[in-house]
Design a protein around this motif. Structure first.
Motif, PDB file in Angstrom:
ATOM      1  N   UNK A 153       0.747  -1.075   0.130  1.00 52.59           N
ATOM      2  CA  UNK A 153      -0.153  -0.189   0.013  1.00 52.59           C
ATOM      3  C   UNK A 153       0.728   1.282  -0.074  1.00 52.59           C
ATOM      4  N   UNK A 154       1.890   1.293   0.824  1.00 57.36           N
ATOM      5  CA  UNK A 154       2.685   2.454   0.730  1.00 57.36           C
ATOM      6  C   UNK A 154       3.417   2.565  -0.429  1.00 57.36           C
ATOM      7  N   UNK A 155       3.976   1.356  -1.244  1.00 53.12           N
ATOM      8  CA  UNK A 155       4.514   1.551  -2.439  1.00 53.12           C
ATOM      9  C   UNK A 155       3.606   2.217  -3.426  1.00 53.12           C
ATOM     10  N   UNK A 156       2.152   1.443  -3.629  1.00 45.59           N
ATOM     11  CA  UNK A 156       1.281   2.075  -4.402  1.00 45.59           C
ATOM     12  C   UNK A 156       1.119   3.645  -4.160  1.00 45.59           C
ATOM     13  N   UNK A 157       0.971   3.944  -3.105  1.00 44.59           N
ATOM     14  CA  UNK A 157       0.747   5.457  -2.641  1.00 44.59           C
ATOM     15  C   UNK A 157       1.920   6.193  -3.238  1.00 44.59           C
ATOM     16  N   UNK A 158       3.109   5.608  -2.796  1.00 45.38           N
ATOM     17  CA  UNK A 158       4.352   6.444  -3.454  1.00 45.38           C
ATOM     18  C   UNK A 158       4.620   6.766  -4.717  1.00 45.38           C
ATOM     19  N   UNK A 159       4.201   5.617  -5.540  1.00 46.99           N
ATOM     20  CA  UNK A 159       4.149   5.558  -6.997  1.00 46.99           C
ATOM     21  C   UNK A 159       3.276   6.461  -7.525  1.00 46.99           C
TER      22      UNK A 159
END
Length: 138
Positions: A71-77
């Motif tokens: 989830x953190x990776x998707x938000x960062x992307x």
């Protein structure tokens, strides 16, 4: 899995109610195209291997989702893409002079007091020398 982790039945039920729709949506969006590829393009003798590789990657994704890393990776992307879209829009040069995209010194004249010999650039032509050159361009 919650029982193995020692969680109460109430917390397991709450977690299932909270995540069931999202998990089902992700599962369908993942496995529907993979099954089309699996049964449409992959030869019969390679299907089990392809399916197991996809399943392994899917389980890693689920574990990352459970831990919050995904989830953190998707938000960062998403933030990076939105920043990239904003940055890729052309801006007039006058509006860029004070922006963070262009340093304030970028529009200033060249400092003639720089010692370029220490960097091995003593013989390098300066930009103003190139713009006034009498040699024809090919």
């Amino acid at each position: 899995m919650g029982i193995l982790e020692g969680k109460s039945l109430q917390s397991i039920q709450e977690k299932v109610q909270k995540n069931l729709l999202q998990l089902t949506t992700v599962t369908v969006k993942t496995w529907a195209p993979l099954n089309v590829i699996l049964f449409g393009l992959i030869p019969l003798q390679s299907r089990v291997c392809f399916s197991m590789i996809c399943h392994y990657v899917y389980l890693i994704g689920l574990a990352m989702w459970e831990s919050g890393i995904l989830t953190a990776f998707i938000l960062r992307m998403k933030n990076s893409l939105s920043h990239f879209r904003k940055a890729s829009q052309p801006l007039p040069a006058s509006s860029m002079a004070g922006s963070s995209l262009m340093p304030a010194t970028a529009m200033s004249p060249v400092d003639d007091s720089l010692d370029l010999s220490s960097h091995g650039l003593a013989s390098a032509p300066r930009p103003e020398d190139l713009s006034h050159s009498n040699t024809p361009h090919a």
